[in-house]
Design a protein around this motif. Sequence first.
Motif, PDB file in Angstrom:
ATOM      1  N   GLY A  82       0.775  -1.207  -0.010  1.00  0.00           N
ATOM      2  CA  GLY A  82      -0.020   0.017   0.038  1.00  0.00           C
ATOM      3  C   GLY A  82       0.778   1.201   0.087  1.00  0.00           C
ATOM      4  N   GLU A  83       0.248   2.502  -0.315  1.00  0.00           N
ATOM      5  CA  GLU A  83       1.021   3.664  -0.517  1.00  0.00           C
ATOM      6  C   GLU A  83       1.580   3.964   0.916  1.00  0.00           C
ATOM      7  N   GLY A  84       2.746   4.482   0.784  1.00  0.00           N
ATOM      8  CA  GLY A  84       3.275   5.198   2.136  1.00  0.00           C
ATOM      9  C   GLY A  84       3.835   4.521   3.099  1.00  0.00           C
ATOM     10  N   VAL A  94       9.208   3.780  -6.844  1.00  0.00           N
ATOM     11  CA  VAL A  94       8.098   3.799  -6.113  1.00  0.00           C
ATOM     12  C   VAL A  94       7.177   4.844  -6.511  1.00  0.00           C
ATOM     13  N   PRO A  95       5.925   4.694  -6.924  1.00  0.00           N
ATOM     14  CA  PRO A  95       4.959   5.803  -7.466  1.00  0.00           C
ATOM     15  C   PRO A  95       4.622   6.816  -6.216  1.00  0.00           C
ATOM     16  N   THR A 131       2.028   8.120  -5.769  1.00  0.00           N
ATOM     17  CA  THR A 131       0.650   7.849  -5.183  1.00  0.00           C
ATOM     18  C   THR A 131       0.271   6.078  -5.670  1.00  0.00           C
ATOM     19  N   GLY A 132      -0.531   5.562  -4.719  1.00  0.00           N
ATOM     20  CA  GLY A 132      -1.061   4.137  -5.340  1.00  0.00           C
ATOM     21  C   GLY A 132      -0.152   3.280  -4.704  1.00  0.00           C
ATOM     22  N   GLU A 133      -0.512   2.030  -5.183  1.00  0.00           N
ATOM     23  CA  GLU A 133       0.201   0.526  -4.744  1.00  0.00           C
ATOM     24  C   GLU A 133       1.483   0.552  -5.331  1.00  0.00           C
ATOM     25  N   LEU A 134       2.601   0.007  -4.652  1.00  0.00           N
ATOM     26  CA  LEU A 134       3.688  -0.340  -5.145  1.00  0.00           C
ATOM     27  C   LEU A 134       3.836  -1.914  -5.384  1.00  0.00           C
TER      28      LEU A 134
END
Length: 458
Positions: free
Chosen positions: A99-101, A139-140, A142-145
């Motif tokens: 998940g993001e972050g 790593v984006p 925003t959004g999932e990695l």
Amino acid sequence: MTQQVRRALGRFPVLAGVILLVGVSGALSSSAATDPATPPLAPLQGATSAHQSLAHTCVFPDPAGERPVTMDVQATLPKVVQTGKPVQVKDFSLTFTIGEGALGAVAEVAGGATVELTAANEDKKTPVPVSLTIPVTKVPATGELKLVATGTVPDIVLNVPSELRLSTGAPSLALTTAETPLKPITCGQAPDQKTLLGSVTLLPLGKPEPGPGKPGEPKKPGAGARSADDVHASALYPIALQPFELQGTSTITKLGAFARLKPAFMVNAVWHVDLENTEGPGKITGSVMMPPSTVTFLGFGFVPITATMELLPEDYATGNHIIDVDGVSIPEPEGSSTVLTPLKVYGKLSGVTINGVGLDVGDNCLTAEPIKINLRGEKYGMFTGGVVRTDPKWTDPAYRDFTLPPFSGCGVKEDLDSLLTGMASGPGNQACVGVNQVGLPWDLERKCPNVDPPVARR
């Protein structure tokens, strides 16, 4: 049988002559992986594609903490294998959806993963540790990695007709950024999931070949022939170890330089035990992620010079920055081991300043050939770690020091190879690495001398 082997085999039951693990290399595969959303490769004849999606809770570095992670497993399994022949799992990959972050403000990551398969035959089970590599992944914002890891599953041999069942356990990840390794990420598998990856049928196929001698005469083993029991006894049995932290130092004699290396991690560590002779030599393998370190010294004895030194594997040109470890472990009477670890790494220089003025060495300033470093460590604990080093006092001259090769490819506006080679290259250099299991305190027996800077410099 040594105390360490007793501890190990007490943790990991052996399949009592049924399942043999052979061909465990511990090296990471460097092949590119495919996205799980794309159709899997067509299976080989007599093979089937296996896929499963498993939910986990993984502990990320603070402040992220625990986060849900989905792990998609893909593999190609043979349908039928002849008894006594290796069961080979092909195209094995794991895709982690994070998940993001979870990793904080990180632009890109790379590293490795470890997962333990369970090979089961009737009520007997044995662990099959699998080491995988994760290529550099952006790593984006925003959004999932999605991180895709690939690796090689050790061959498994069964000598009786039966069914081999393979199940997937919880993974662990060790990631590194461009700056420094992240704390190892451990995961726990959510309960009540179907963990069976697939099964393989073992049948006595084909006709036995006639042996020498007259019919009914007792057979004599030929040269090099081994019975099933002999093969099992002499197989190297892999025991997965926890991740290790590394602290190191190095001295370059020609420069009079002493460097404290940045902390690093060793993951995918496996201790390979010879079941036929547990007091004989075994192997230790693993994968080291070592960030660049800054070195400050006086060039020619009076010119202040600062540089960044990075150690790279022999296949660094492919983008791989993970150094594979393949050493020998020799049991000692008191329960510890002597470890011999040969390394071949390129040394890369960057960020060079002379008396505060930048020296443009370019992006390809490396040693002309790999640095060959032979490290030796006594009283080494296979589960806890120890110190491996060069030492002028070692009896074997191969472990007394190492030679820094000449430099090549240095300089953008002018050729700096001769300058750097003349200052630094040559024999008589020393290296020391302290190895400590993650989570244990850094006791003195696992620390290199002077690895901690003086209080005033911390």
